[in-house]
Design an enzyme around this catalytic site. Structure first.
Site, PDB file in Angstrom:
ATOM      1  N   LYS A 155      -4.338  -7.005  -1.033  1.00 11.36           N
ATOM      2  CA  LYS A 155      -3.280  -6.034  -0.724  1.00 11.36           C
ATOM      3  C   LYS A 155      -3.703  -4.606  -1.065  1.00 11.36           C
ATOM      4  O   LYS A 155      -2.908  -3.673  -0.949  1.00 11.36           O
ATOM      5  CB  LYS A 155      -1.993  -6.389  -1.484  1.00 11.36           C
ATOM      6  CG  LYS A 155      -1.381  -7.736  -1.091  1.00 11.36           C
ATOM      7  CD  LYS A 155      -0.100  -8.004  -1.865  1.00 11.36           C
ATOM      8  CE  LYS A 155       0.371  -9.439  -1.745  1.00 11.36           C
ATOM      9  NZ  LYS A 155       0.873  -9.796  -0.409  1.00 11.36           N
ATOM     10  N   HIS A 163       9.611 -12.412  -6.176  1.00  8.41           N
ATOM     11  CA  HIS A 163       8.832 -13.201  -5.220  1.00  8.41           C
ATOM     12  C   HIS A 163       8.770 -14.633  -5.739  1.00  8.41           C
ATOM     13  O   HIS A 163       8.845 -14.885  -6.933  1.00  8.41           O
ATOM     14  CB  HIS A 163       7.422 -12.599  -5.139  1.00  8.41           C
ATOM     15  CG  HIS A 163       6.555 -13.147  -4.066  1.00  8.41           C
ATOM     16  ND1 HIS A 163       5.910 -14.364  -4.177  1.00  8.41           N
ATOM     17  CD2 HIS A 163       6.185 -12.640  -2.858  1.00  8.41           C
ATOM     18  CE1 HIS A 163       5.185 -14.579  -3.091  1.00  8.41           C
ATOM     19  NE2 HIS A 163       5.336 -13.552  -2.270  1.00  8.41           N
ATOM     20  N   CYS A 203       9.120 -14.790   1.119  1.00  5.61           N
ATOM     21  CA  CYS A 203       9.014 -15.483  -0.179  1.00  5.61           C
ATOM     22  C   CYS A 203      10.058 -14.967  -1.167  1.00  5.61           C
ATOM     23  O   CYS A 203       9.800 -14.879  -2.371  1.00  5.61           O
ATOM     24  CB  CYS A 203       7.610 -15.358  -0.769  1.00  5.61           C
ATOM     25  SG  CYS A 203       6.357 -16.211   0.194  1.00  5.61           S
ATOM     26  N   ASP A 216       4.756  -8.210 -12.067  1.00  2.00           N
ATOM     27  CA  ASP A 216       4.098  -8.562 -10.815  1.00  2.00           C
ATOM     28  C   ASP A 216       3.832  -7.256 -10.062  1.00  2.00           C
ATOM     29  O   ASP A 216       4.746  -6.654  -9.506  1.00  2.00           O
ATOM     30  CB  ASP A 216       5.017  -9.495 -10.017  1.00  2.00           C
ATOM     31  CG  ASP A 216       4.525  -9.766  -8.598  1.00  2.00           C
ATOM     32  OD1 ASP A 216       3.568  -9.109  -8.145  1.00  2.00           O
ATOM     33  OD2 ASP A 216       5.127 -10.627  -7.925  1.00  2.00           O
ATOM     34  N   GLN A 247       2.662  -5.309  -5.168  1.00  2.00           N
ATOM     35  CA  GLN A 247       3.035  -4.256  -4.213  1.00  2.00           C
ATOM     36  C   GLN A 247       2.947  -2.859  -4.826  1.00  2.00           C
ATOM     37  O   GLN A 247       3.366  -1.888  -4.190  1.00  2.00           O
ATOM     38  CB  GLN A 247       4.461  -4.497  -3.698  1.00  2.00           C
ATOM     39  CG  GLN A 247       4.681  -5.826  -3.021  1.00  2.00           C
ATOM     40  CD  GLN A 247       3.914  -5.972  -1.722  1.00  2.00           C
ATOM     41  OE1 GLN A 247       3.464  -4.991  -1.134  1.00  2.00           O
ATOM     42  NE2 GLN A 247       3.742  -7.204  -1.268  1.00  2.00           N
TER      43      GLN A 247
END
Length: 414
Positions: A232, A129, A372, A206, A209
């Site tokens: 999220k 991302h 992104c 990261d 998600q």
């Protein structure tokens, strides 16, 4: 995931906790399939934040009065709850940020600018991302460190042989996405972290998600840093989390300064407070922390394994339905243990933005664009894609509405 787990999840009862899912536009009930961008927020999270503002609202760590003490306890307990959720070693390892992006920047500026120089290597993946890619790219330009990218193969997975070639003794940090927000790929983050450590490098994962929809244990992954966002994971916007190993956070200099993060200030010099407050200057997102605490409670009440099983089941169904369409191209791995709960695709002859607009005419909310991940889309050879991303409240019937809308797009662009 067992079939019994799927059956034991009462999706309709879950949906009732999200009034927004009952909204209608032009007589059609909204079908919300943009969960990779932001999930919806259950009533109890909104209620927890509302109760905070109505009953407790005060600044933290600043006042002796009752309200400030209550607010401070609530804020500190939110750190404790998140630490427990990801299996960190206490609140000292949990920094509250605005979002995942700020977590990336905190490490890049506090650690990267001070530790990196010419001859050092920053290793990313081609599916990063922009929060990771752009941040480390800028740090590379400022420090003279080289930025290299682990290739994505034709199946949408990382080329781990290439990873082993890139991650050498010159590598200072490996920053990788846990689950790709475009391909849905679940990356072998423990293996990447182990590779980094074998060469004396740090790892940054990261988890934007991943944390919302699967059990995440930072000790098991052994990442040095791990970041994610509240919005999220059924929580509020405006708050994210940076996990860092305590010894690293203690050594790092803050890159934001002000009140709340200091120990002693004179006209000549200042010293910093204890973790995690050292990295949380100014008035923090107190109500949002209360909401995040409640969101974590809600997620665990539903059950992370069941959330993962349901999301993967709906995504696999969407993949199957879309793959049956001859004029649809899907990106990323086939359904399986290394694919998460989203499907990015294109319909032949229709730009992703046009398709998303047609979907909206059917009150189906999807995301269109490069998500992104512009360099990844360049590699795929497409300017954009349409992404349907799922969560615990989505159903097969909603997937059917998505697929049915394709016929309108074909008719318009025939």
């Amino acid at each position: 995931m067992s079939h019994q787990n799927l059956e034991s999840l009462d999706v309709e009862a879950i949906r009732e906790q999200f009034p927004i899912l009952q909204r209608e536009f032009d007589g059609q009930q909204v079908v919300y399939l943009d969960n990779a961008a932001t999930t919806q927020t259950p009533d109890r999270v909104v209620d927890a934040m509302s109760d905070y503002y109505r009953q407790t609202n005060a600044n933290v760590h600043r006042g002796i009065h009752h309200l400030s003490q209550e607010a401070s306890i609530a804020y500190e307990e939110a750190h404790d709850r998140v630490a427990e959720f990801i299996n960190a070693d206490g609140r000292e390892e949990v920094i509250f940020t605005k979002n995942t992006t700020e977590g990336e920047n905190l490490v890049a500026y506090s650690w990267g600018l001070n530790e990196l120089g010419p001859g050092d290597r920053i290793v990313l993946t081609e599916m990063e991302h922009h929060a990771s890619l752009v941040t480390w790219q800028q740090i590379g330009e400022r420090t003279g460190a080289d930025v290299e990218y682990i290739r994505v193969d034709e199946t949408g997975r990382l080329d781990m042989d290439h990873a082993r070639e890139l991650i050498t003794d010159d590598t200072a940090i490996v920053s990788a996405v846990h689950v790709s927000n475009t391909l849905g790929t679940v990356n072998p983050v423990s293996e990447l972290t182990e590779l980094a450590h074998e060469h004396g490098a740090l790892s940054f994962i990261d988890g934007a998600q991943a944390v919302p929809n699967r059990p995440v244990d930072v000790k098991d992954i052994d990442a040095d840093f791990y970041a994610f966002s509240g919005h999220k994971m059924a929580g509020p916007t405006g708050i994210g989390v940076l996990y860092g190993k305590r010894d690293l956070l203690e050594e790092m200099e803050p890159y934001l300064y002000g009140g709340g993060m200091i120990r002693k200030v004179t006209f000549e010099d200042s010293t910093w407070g204890d973790l995690p407050w050292k990295f949380e200057p100014g008035t923090p997102p107190i109500a949002e922390a209360v909401g995040l605490h409640e969101a974590v409670d809600w997620l665990e009440d539903v059950g992370m394994e069941r959330i993962q099983a349901h999301e993967e089941e709906i995504a696999a169904y969407a993949y199957e339905r879309l793959a049956a369409e001859d004029d649809v191209e899907i990106y990323g791995p086939e359904p399986g243990p290394d694919r998460g709960g989203l499907v990015s695709f294109n319909l032949e002859g229709v730009h992703a933005h046009d398709l998303a607009s047609i979907m909206n005419d059917h009150t189906v909310a999807v995301r269109a664009g490069d998500h992104c991940t512009q360099p990844l889309h360049d590699k795929l050879g497409v300017p954009a894609s349409t992404r349907a991303s799922f969560y615990v409240y989505n159903t097969r019937e909603e997937v059917d509405k998505l697929v049915a809308a394709l016929d309108d797009a074909r008719a318009l662009f025939a």
